[in-house]
Design a protein around this motif. Structure first.
Motif, PDB file in Angstrom:
ATOM      1  N   ASP A  67     -21.076  83.910 -68.584  1.00 60.69           N
ATOM      2  CA  ASP A  67     -20.478  81.929 -68.797  1.00 60.69           C
ATOM      3  C   ASP A  67     -19.218  82.061 -68.469  1.00 60.69           C
ATOM      4  N   ASP A  68     -18.874  83.394 -69.586  1.00 56.22           N
ATOM      5  CA  ASP A  68     -16.948  83.822 -69.990  1.00 56.22           C
ATOM      6  C   ASP A  68     -16.165  83.845 -68.696  1.00 56.22           C
ATOM      7  N   ASN A  69     -17.234  85.046 -67.920  1.00 51.11           N
ATOM      8  CA  ASN A  69     -16.425  85.830 -66.651  1.00 51.11           C
ATOM      9  C   ASN A  69     -16.685  85.033 -65.346  1.00 51.11           C
ATOM     10  N   LEU A  70     -17.270  83.699 -65.771  1.00 54.85           N
ATOM     11  CA  LEU A  70     -16.628  82.478 -64.680  1.00 54.85           C
ATOM     12  C   LEU A  70     -15.659  81.624 -65.041  1.00 54.85           C
ATOM     13  N   GLU A  71     -16.024  81.132 -66.540  1.00 56.17           N
ATOM     14  CA  GLU A  71     -15.636  79.870 -66.864  1.00 56.17           C
ATOM     15  C   GLU A  71     -14.159  80.528 -67.477  1.00 56.17           C
ATOM     16  N   ASP A  72     -13.564  81.734 -68.071  1.00 57.77           N
ATOM     17  CA  ASP A  72     -12.639  82.518 -68.220  1.00 57.77           C
ATOM     18  C   ASP A  72     -12.380  83.544 -67.701  1.00 57.77           C
ATOM     19  N   PRO A  73     -12.447  83.879 -66.113  1.00 62.17           N
ATOM     20  CA  PRO A  73     -12.069  84.639 -65.744  1.00 62.17           C
ATOM     21  C   PRO A  73     -10.965  85.493 -65.806  1.00 62.17           C
ATOM     22  N   TRP A  74     -11.797  86.940 -66.338  1.00 59.04           N
ATOM     23  CA  TRP A  74     -10.004  88.053 -66.268  1.00 59.04           C
ATOM     24  C   TRP A  74      -9.154  87.740 -65.337  1.00 59.04           C
ATOM     25  N   SER A 110     -14.656 108.538 -68.571  1.00 55.97           N
ATOM     26  CA  SER A 110     -15.414 109.005 -69.776  1.00 55.97           C
ATOM     27  C   SER A 110     -15.260 107.542 -70.872  1.00 55.97           C
ATOM     28  N   GLU A 111     -14.152 107.244 -70.888  1.00 58.81           N
ATOM     29  CA  GLU A 111     -14.283 106.097 -71.494  1.00 58.81           C
ATOM     30  C   GLU A 111     -15.056 105.248 -70.625  1.00 58.81           C
ATOM     31  N   PHE A 112     -14.633 104.875 -69.699  1.00 69.40           N
ATOM     32  CA  PHE A 112     -15.328 103.838 -69.180  1.00 69.40           C
ATOM     33  C   PHE A 112     -16.852 104.034 -68.982  1.00 69.40           C
ATOM     34  N   VAL A 113     -17.109 104.871 -68.596  1.00 68.78           N
ATOM     35  CA  VAL A 113     -18.707 105.598 -68.820  1.00 68.78           C
ATOM     36  C   VAL A 113     -19.124 104.843 -70.212  1.00 68.78           C
ATOM     37  N   ARG A 114     -18.444 105.107 -71.332  1.00 68.85           N
ATOM     38  CA  ARG A 114     -19.015 104.914 -72.344  1.00 68.85           C
ATOM     39  C   ARG A 114     -18.934 103.566 -72.478  1.00 68.85           C
ATOM     40  N   GLN A 115     -17.992 102.783 -72.228  1.00 68.30           N
ATOM     41  CA  GLN A 115     -18.318 101.273 -72.561  1.00 68.30           C
ATOM     42  C   GLN A 115     -16.793 100.933 -71.162  1.00 68.30           C
ATOM     43  N   PRO A 116     -18.045 100.205 -69.936  1.00 66.68           N
ATOM     44  CA  PRO A 116     -17.643  99.816 -68.131  1.00 66.68           C
ATOM     45  C   PRO A 116     -17.489  98.025 -68.879  1.00 66.68           C
ATOM     46  N   ARG A 117     -18.062  97.442 -69.742  1.00 67.01           N
ATOM     47  CA  ARG A 117     -18.151  95.919 -69.182  1.00 67.01           C
ATOM     48  C   ARG A 117     -17.076  95.315 -70.738  1.00 67.01           C
ATOM     49  N   TRP A 118     -17.377  94.404 -70.440  1.00 71.30           N
ATOM     50  CA  TRP A 118     -16.660  93.866 -71.549  1.00 71.30           C
ATOM     51  C   TRP A 118     -16.789  93.997 -72.877  1.00 71.30           C
ATOM     52  N   GLN A 119     -16.011  94.499 -73.732  1.00 66.99           N
ATOM     53  CA  GLN A 119     -16.649  94.256 -75.378  1.00 66.99           C
ATOM     54  C   GLN A 119     -14.796  93.384 -76.007  1.00 66.99           C
ATOM     55  N   LYS A 120     -16.102  92.687 -76.681  1.00 64.07           N
ATOM     56  CA  LYS A 120     -15.039  91.425 -77.134  1.00 64.07           C
ATOM     57  C   LYS A 120     -15.168  91.604 -78.441  1.00 64.07           C
ATOM     58  N   ALA A 121     -13.511  91.449 -79.476  1.00 63.82           N
ATOM     59  CA  ALA A 121     -12.817  91.827 -80.818  1.00 63.82           C
ATOM     60  C   ALA A 121     -13.453  90.192 -81.964  1.00 63.82           C
ATOM     61  N   ALA A 122     -12.924  90.294 -82.541  1.00 61.07           N
ATOM     62  CA  ALA A 122     -13.315  89.192 -83.497  1.00 61.07           C
ATOM     63  C   ALA A 122     -12.360  87.992 -82.824  1.00 61.07           C
ATOM     64  N   SER A 123     -11.241  88.398 -82.252  1.00 66.77           N
ATOM     65  CA  SER A 123      -9.749  87.474 -81.973  1.00 66.77           C
ATOM     66  C   SER A 123     -10.116  86.820 -80.442  1.00 66.77           C
ATOM     67  N   GLY A 124     -11.376  87.266 -80.325  1.00 66.21           N
ATOM     68  CA  GLY A 124     -11.256  87.262 -78.421  1.00 66.21           C
ATOM     69  C   GLY A 124     -10.945  87.811 -77.551  1.00 66.21           C
ATOM     70  N   GLN A 125     -10.551  88.385 -77.864  1.00 64.12           N
ATOM     71  CA  GLN A 125      -9.851  89.595 -77.102  1.00 64.12           C
ATOM     72  C   GLN A 125     -10.647  90.666 -76.340  1.00 64.12           C
ATOM     73  N   ARG A 126     -11.094  90.489 -74.996  1.00 64.77           N
ATOM     74  CA  ARG A 126     -11.489  91.296 -74.703  1.00 64.77           C
ATOM     75  C   ARG A 126     -11.083  93.027 -73.728  1.00 64.77           C
ATOM     76  N   SER A 127     -11.576  94.000 -73.627  1.00 68.13           N
ATOM     77  CA  SER A 127     -11.467  95.093 -73.453  1.00 68.13           C
ATOM     78  C   SER A 127     -12.424  95.910 -73.286  1.00 68.13           C
ATOM     79  N   ARG A 128     -11.631  97.065 -72.463  1.00 66.61           N
ATOM     80  CA  ARG A 128     -12.917  97.869 -72.014  1.00 66.61           C
ATOM     81  C   ARG A 128     -12.870  99.606 -71.689  1.00 66.61           C
ATOM     82  N   GLY A 129     -13.589 100.127 -71.883  1.00 69.65           N
ATOM     83  CA  GLY A 129     -12.873 101.675 -71.173  1.00 69.65           C
ATOM     84  C   GLY A 129     -11.994 101.780 -70.298  1.00 69.65           C
TER      85      GLY A 129
END
Length: 448
Positions: A171-178, A314-333
């Motif tokens: 849902d996040d990708n559709l309701e709250d797209p980056w 290489s960081e992308f290969v390890r983490q190609p999808r969103w990872q959400k922190a406790a603050s709600g901020q998204r990150s990816r490799g």
């Protein structure tokens, strides 16, 4: 000093019609996969698997010593135009087709002569029904001849890293797209859907991404669908969606776009010539993201910049999808690598750069000239910025530097005949080959 000449010859276009029985691997979507296209025969099976878990591309991009017998050829910004590749090969002195015709995959298997060195300048996909075929053809040739074939990455290539995170189910990708931070006035997904009268789903989010914040033309979704139909006999909107996602997914059966990125570099030095996608300006001279100081040697800078790219990938290969922190901020490799190919990198990128002033060629700055001259670089060749039907050449009398910009992808935006097979074709019939041999630089092609 390098000599320079231009010759214009006629070109006969070789259009390949759809072949109903032709098949390919194209992200695992083919119903009758051709083993030649699935995994390149004769290659060690672990090659790409090993590469995807962190090997850098340095060993794959070792440049041989150049002699007067070598012929270096360059083309760039092909942007999905399969017919342009066919016609480039017809002009080439080093490329040729071998074996039997392969239908929509070309007049044969692309091969390179022993004395040839091919440099592709970046931006392989986006504006034509040839993305998959172009990238797989160049990847195969690079794999077979790692010291003769070199891939310089462009903004359109690196941008594909976005798809896996941003189009994953959720849902996040559709309701709250980056939204890209470098977009000054972005069109929101909901506004786009309302304007086009579309439902909110992943397929239509892909349409929004391609059209509104990835620098593609309206129609890129359709050209990918056309290519899938050429290759598979039929294609659905869902096939288009999965072709983009699977092409960069390290866990997919055929991550053909990711393999292309693994094999590519940001900068390349061959003899006394520097190749980058966009170009050098003062702020990008010697700059490697994450380093505080400039590197003063061109060759050392190129090594460090490409090593940074490998680390980011290489960081992308390890983490190609969103990872959400406790603050709600998204990150990816690989986020910094994605940004490096966009206006978000500012003036410190060699990928996203316009070397023209209001469409007119200008000399490189004194700092750039000194940087190149100190390392014995006599020629720079780049693409990225479309500017006409033939490459632009700027001679710098102070150091003898020859700066060539060779993106001719907007040679003829109104050519009706050239748009029959590809409505996004803005090249018309223009074609050019930049060729280096000994002390000579030759541009051969057709401006018509």
């Amino acid at each position: 000093l390098r000599a320079f000449s231009f010759s214009s010859l006629d070109v006969s276009f070789f259009f390949l019609p759809p072949m109903g029985n032709q098949t390919c691997s194209c992200a695992g979507l083919c119903k009758q996969p051709d083993p030649w296209l699935q995994r390149f025969p004769g290659s060690p099976a672990p090659f790409f698997a090993d590469l995807l878990v962190g090997q850098d591309s340095k060993s794959l991009n070792s440049v041989p010593n150049i002699s007067d017998d070598n012929v270096i050829e360059y083309f760039t910004d092909i942007e999905g135009n399969w017919e342009y590749l066919i016609n480039f090969v017809s002009k080439s002195k080093i490329l040729h087709w071998t074996g039997n015709p392969r239908g929509v995959w070309g007049p044969g298997e692309l091969a390179i002569k022993p004395e040839g060195i091919l440099v592709f300048g970046g931006d392989a996909p986006d504006k034509g029904p040839g993305d998959i075929r172009i990238i797989k053809t160049l990847t195969r040739l690079k794999f077979q001849h790692p010291q003769q074939v070199f891939i310089v990455l462009g903004n359109r290539d690196l941008m594909k890293m976005r798809f896996l995170a941003e189009l994953a189910p959720g849902d996040d990708n559709l309701e709250d797209p980056w939204l890209p931070t470098w977009e000054k006035s972005p069109m929101l997904l909901d506004d786009y859907l309302a304007k086009e009268g579309l439902e909110k789903n992943r397929v239509n989010k892909l349409r929004w991404m391609l059209q509104c914040n990835m620098g593609c033309q309206d129609g890129t979704f359709s050209t990918r669908k056309d290519e899938l139909a050429h290759l598979n006999g039929t294609a659905t909107d869902e096939d288009v969606l999965h072709s983009y996602i699977d092409s960069v997914d390290p866990r997919s059966s055929d991550p053909w776009m990711l393999e292309f990125l693994q094999l590519g570099v940001i900068a390349l030095v061959v003899d006394d010539t520097l190749f980058v996608h966009g170009g050098l300006q003062d702020e990008s001279v010697g700059h490697v993201p994450g380093r505080d100081s400039e590197i003063t040697s061109v060759r050392e800078w190129v090594v460090a910049l490409n090593a940074w790219k490998d680390k980011e990938l290489s960081e992308f290969v390890r983490q190609p999808r969103w990872q959400k922190a406790a603050s709600g901020q998204r990150s990816r490799g690989g986020a910094s690598l994605i940004e490096y190919g966009t206006p978000g990198a500012g003036k410190k990128t060699v990928i996203y750069y316009n070397p023209f002033d209001d469409g007119n060629p200008v000399k490189r700055s004194e700092k750039v000239r000194r940087f190149l001259d100190k390392s014995g670089i006599k020629c720079t060749i780049s693409g990225h910025q479309p500017h006409g039907s033939t490459p632009t050449v700027v001679r710098h009398m102070e150091t003898g530097l020859l700066a060539i910009t060779a993106d001719t992808s907007r040679s003829d935006t109104s050519g009706i005949g050239s748009k029959v097979f590809n409505p996004l074709n803005n090249r018309g019939h223009a074609i050019s080959v930049v060729r280096l041999k000994g002390d000579f630089v030759i541009i051969e092609g057709d401006m018509n």
